[in-house]
Design an enzyme around this catalytic site. Structure first.
Site, mmCIF file in Angstrom:
data_model
loop_
_atom_site.group_PDB
_atom_site.id
_atom_site.type_symbol
_atom_site.label_atom_id
_atom_site.label_comp_id
_atom_site.label_asym_id
_atom_site.label_seq_id
_atom_site.Cartn_x
_atom_site.Cartn_y
_atom_site.Cartn_z
ATOM 1 N N MET A 113 -8.175 6.134 0.794
ATOM 2 C CA MET A 113 -7.220 7.229 0.586
ATOM 3 C C MET A 113 -7.911 8.580 0.563
ATOM 4 S SD MET A 113 -4.465 5.912 -2.224
ATOM 5 C CE MET A 113 -3.644 7.513 -2.189
ATOM 6 N N ASP A 114 -9.132 8.641 1.124
ATOM 7 C CA ASP A 114 -9.909 9.900 1.027
ATOM 8 C C ASP A 114 -9.169 11.093 1.621
ATOM 9 O OD1 ASP A 114 -11.800 9.809 4.041
ATOM 10 O OD2 ASP A 114 -10.325 8.316 3.395
ATOM 11 N N ARG B 65 -8.797 0.786 4.712
ATOM 12 C CA ARG B 65 -7.671 1.702 4.437
ATOM 13 C C ARG B 65 -7.889 2.546 3.179
ATOM 14 N NH1 ARG B 65 -2.145 -1.459 5.814
ATOM 15 N NH2 ARG B 65 -1.391 0.654 6.100
ATOM 16 N N ARG C 231 8.570 -8.835 5.153
ATOM 17 C CA ARG C 231 8.249 -7.459 4.737
ATOM 18 C C ARG C 231 8.765 -6.426 5.733
ATOM 19 N NH1 ARG C 231 2.297 -6.509 2.698
ATOM 20 N NH2 ARG C 231 3.397 -4.555 2.293
ATOM 21 N N ARG D 107 0.812 -1.222 0.000
ATOM 22 C CA ARG D 107 0.000 0.000 0.000
ATOM 23 C C ARG D 107 0.839 1.262 0.000
ATOM 24 N NH1 ARG D 107 -4.557 -1.253 1.212
ATOM 25 N NH2 ARG D 107 -5.220 0.883 1.362
ATOM 26 N N ASP E 102 0.977 -0.951 15.695
ATOM 27 C CA ASP E 102 1.906 -1.935 15.136
ATOM 28 C C ASP E 102 2.595 -2.770 16.209
ATOM 29 O OD1 ASP E 102 3.003 0.249 12.403
ATOM 30 O OD2 ASP E 102 1.168 -0.896 12.718
ATOM 31 N N CYS F 291 -7.057 -4.717 2.254
ATOM 32 C CA CYS F 291 -5.918 -5.082 3.108
ATOM 33 C C CYS F 291 -6.444 -5.930 4.247
ATOM 34 C CB CYS F 291 -5.254 -3.818 3.651
ATOM 35 S SG CYS F 291 -4.031 -4.178 4.920
HETATM 36 C C1 EPZ Z 1 1.057 3.679 8.441
HETATM 37 O O1 EPZ Z 1 0.008 3.220 7.586
HETATM 38 C C2 EPZ Z 1 1.993 2.488 8.629
HETATM 39 N N1 EPZ Z 1 2.494 2.060 7.339
HETATM 40 C C3 EPZ Z 1 1.238 1.346 9.286
HETATM 41 O O2 EPZ Z 1 2.159 0.294 9.554
HETATM 42 C C4 EPZ Z 1 0.678 1.816 10.612
HETATM 43 O O3 EPZ Z 1 -0.098 0.797 11.178
HETATM 44 C C5 EPZ Z 1 -0.200 3.061 10.403
HETATM 45 O O4 EPZ Z 1 0.544 4.085 9.724
HETATM 46 C C6 EPZ Z 1 -0.701 3.636 11.715
HETATM 47 O O5 EPZ Z 1 0.336 3.930 12.563
HETATM 48 C C7 EPZ Z 1 3.504 2.762 6.764
HETATM 49 O O6 EPZ Z 1 3.995 3.758 7.257
HETATM 50 C C8 EPZ Z 1 3.992 2.258 5.450
HETATM 51 P P1 EPZ Z 1 -2.941 5.783 8.430
HETATM 52 P P2 EPZ Z 1 -1.021 4.252 6.921
HETATM 53 O O7 EPZ Z 1 -3.136 6.535 7.173
HETATM 54 O O8 EPZ Z 1 -0.293 5.473 6.526
HETATM 55 C C9 EPZ Z 1 -7.688 5.503 8.068
HETATM 56 C C10 EPZ Z 1 3.019 -1.893 9.574
HETATM 57 O O9 EPZ Z 1 2.664 -2.887 10.221
HETATM 58 N N2 EPZ Z 1 -7.514 6.362 6.875
HETATM 59 O O10 EPZ Z 1 -2.463 6.526 9.619
HETATM 60 O O11 EPZ Z 1 -1.792 3.521 5.890
HETATM 61 C C11 EPZ Z 1 -7.165 4.087 7.804
HETATM 62 O O12 EPZ Z 1 -8.112 3.303 7.170
HETATM 63 C C12 EPZ Z 1 1.965 -0.984 8.923
HETATM 64 O O13 EPZ Z 1 4.195 -1.555 9.416
HETATM 65 C C13 EPZ Z 1 -8.637 6.834 6.229
HETATM 66 O O14 EPZ Z 1 -9.769 6.562 6.647
HETATM 67 O O15 EPZ Z 1 -1.963 4.543 8.186
HETATM 68 C C14 EPZ Z 1 -6.824 3.604 9.196
HETATM 69 O O16 EPZ Z 1 -7.952 3.075 9.796
HETATM 70 C C15 EPZ Z 1 0.589 -1.535 9.007
HETATM 71 N N3 EPZ Z 1 -8.486 7.587 5.115
HETATM 72 C C16 EPZ Z 1 -6.377 4.876 9.888
HETATM 73 O O17 EPZ Z 1 -6.874 5.979 9.123
HETATM 74 C C17 EPZ Z 1 -7.245 7.917 4.614
HETATM 75 O O18 EPZ Z 1 -7.143 8.603 3.585
HETATM 76 C C18 EPZ Z 1 -4.865 5.004 10.013
HETATM 77 O O19 EPZ Z 1 -4.301 4.999 8.748
HETATM 78 C C19 EPZ Z 1 -6.108 7.441 5.283
HETATM 79 C C20 EPZ Z 1 -6.270 6.661 6.408
#
Ligand code: EPZ
Length: 422
Positions: free
Chosen positions: A125-126, A123, A400, A94, A308, A118
């Site tokens: 991207m809004d 997850r 990973r 992702r 995490d 996922c």
């Molecule tokens: C990052 O993911 C990390 N990945 C994740 O680590 C980590 O769990 C997460 O941040 C939270 O700390 C990387 O950095 C590559 P978010 P990310 O956007 O950026 C919702 C691991 O195990 N959301 O903070 O995808 C989303 O669905 C991985 O190393 C929206 O609704 O996390 C989630 O419920 C897993 N709309 C929450 O926010 C959006 O546009 C947190 O997502 C974006 C996110």
């Protein structure tokens, strides 16, 4: 497919070096797209996700050279010649969506496949799209791809995130470095990986203030130059290995660990009766005698308890004295390790985003299945203190995010081996 076999083998002792952070490196690498001058990352982790990001950047025409056994990444996107991030690469990881902001800012257009489903949650991207549109981008979803363009270039804007998303903050922060005017991000994510990204961007000539707080201000510049940047320590790998002596007993020093990266996690470890001390070289963790105490944990954005480390913490609490309640507030489906731990004799009730863990005296080894990155390592940790053998399959998940797991744990006395699959 390879398997990892762990046999409970008593107390651990020694030291474990902690690598550079996967989740920092995965946002630092796309930053190379912001400049036509070279960006070099040192202390890079050697992981399959880093290989996937290398594959993605190369498909866009960037050069990524891995040096010094993979710990140095020399990158240049002087000759990028493709602005399409293909589904075949994006679906593997992702974080590929982090090329959207930099490409849009540098080229004025980008086409990036939506990552799709996922294991741990929807997850969407809004928030990424909301932020880039506020800066004047036009973004349309067509055939599973986000088609983004900013013909007149991006413009500074004030953007308030409804949730402190790590990825959305990173994508918009990178884009804002080359936008006309000032961008203010409100309710931005505060993770150390964001501070590391901002530090790297500043060394490339960006003007950024407030990273690490909820309000980040970026003054756009015309262009960014090259730089060399050391990747910050991996706080999730750190927390994972701190749990090994907590679960199996003994004393282990995690080299390169810093308290500031894992304070809320350490607070919970200490509540559970584990000793944590800062040393010159890192963090020393010890559990001498006596049973772990039950503690309640709620995952939150940084500086709260990291999601995490939730699975790994559950592995510890399976043999605690008493009942612990874990609440997962970040992802809607991140308890898939619970049924696997139950196969090892744990007593866990999952109701929606809450898992109630009734501590048992001892876990027993069993064949178990990894379902995602952090779930896979929680099963290995549980195996360190289980009676008999635990056979973990689908360990490609582990590759990973963890380099040299077997070597690192063996180095502190664990009985662990990797069996090559046919
Ligand atoms: C990052 O993911 C990390 N990945 C994740 O680590 C980590 O769990 C997460 O941040 C939270 O700390 C990387 O950095 C590559 P978010 P990310 O956007 O950026 C919702 C691991 O195990 N959301 O903070 O995808 C989303 O669905 C991985 O190393 C929206 O609704 O996390 C989630 O419920 C897993 N709309 C929450 O926010 C959006 O546009 C947190 O997502 C974006 C996110």
């Amino acid at each position: 497919m390879d398997q990892i076999i762990v046999t409970g083998n008593g107390e651990l002792s020694g030291e474990i070096p902690i690598a550079g952070a996967k989740n920092a490196c995965l946002t630092l690498m796309p930053a190379t797209l912001l400049s036509d001058e070279p960006l070099t990352l040192t202390n890079a982790p050697r992981l399959s996700d880093i290989k996937t990001m290398t594959e993605l950047l190369s498909s866009l025409g960037a050069e990524v050279t891995s040096l010094q056994d993979g710990q140095v990444l020399a990158m240049s996107s002087h000759d990028i010649n493709n602005h399409v991030a293909d589904y075949d690469i994006v679906r593997k990881m992702r974080a590929s969506n982090l090329v959207l902001g930099p490409m849009l800012a540098r080229l004025g257009h980008a086409v990036v496949s939506l990552p799709g489903g996922c294991a741990i949650g929807a997850r969407p991207m809004d928030l990424h799209i909301h932020g880039l549109e506020a800066m004047g981008a036009e973004i349309e979803l067509k055939d599973g791809y986000l088609h983004a363009k900013a013909p007149g270039g991006l413009k500074g804007a004030t953007i308030e995130f409804s949730f402190a998303s790590v990825g959305a903050t990173e994508n918009v922060l990178m884009a804002a470095t080359l936008a006309k005017g000032t961008t203010v991000l409100k309710n931005a994510a505060r993770e150390p990986e964001i501070v590391d990204l901002a530090t790297c961007l500043r060394s490339m000539g960006a003007q950024i203030e407030g990273d690490g707080t909820s309000t980040i201000t970026i003054q756009g510049v015309d262009r960014l130059h090259g730089a060399t940047h050391p990747v910050v320590t991996d706080r999730i790998e750190l927390g994972t290995y701190m749990l090994a002596p907590a679960i199996a007993g003994g004393e282990v020093e995690c080299l390169g660990g810093k308290l500031s990266l894992v304070q809320s996690f350490v607070d919970k470890l200490e509540q559970a009766g584990v000793e944590v001390t800062e040393t010159e070289r890192g963090l020393k963790v010890a559990r001498r005698n006596g049973r772990i105490k039950a503690v309640d944990v709620t995952t939150e954005p940084f500086p709260g308890f990291p999601t995490d480390l939730q699975a790994q913490m559950m592995a510890l609490l399976c043999t605690a004295d008493g009942t612990s309640v874990l609440e997962e507030k970040i992802f809607e489906n991140r308890f898939m390790h619970a049924p696997e731990l139950t196969r090892m004799g744990a007593s866990i009730d999952v109701q929606g985003g809450t898992a109630t863990v009734h501590g048992v005296d001892q876990l027993k080894g069993a064949p178990v299945m990894a379902t995602d990155l952090r779930a896979s390592v929680s099963l290995i940790l549980a195996g360190l203190a289980a009676e008999g053998e635990t056979m973990v399959s689908r360990v490609y998940h582990l590759d990973r995010g963890y380099e040299h797991v077997v070597r690192k744990l063996e180095g502190v006395g664990a009985k662990i081996e990797r069996i090559k699959g046919s």
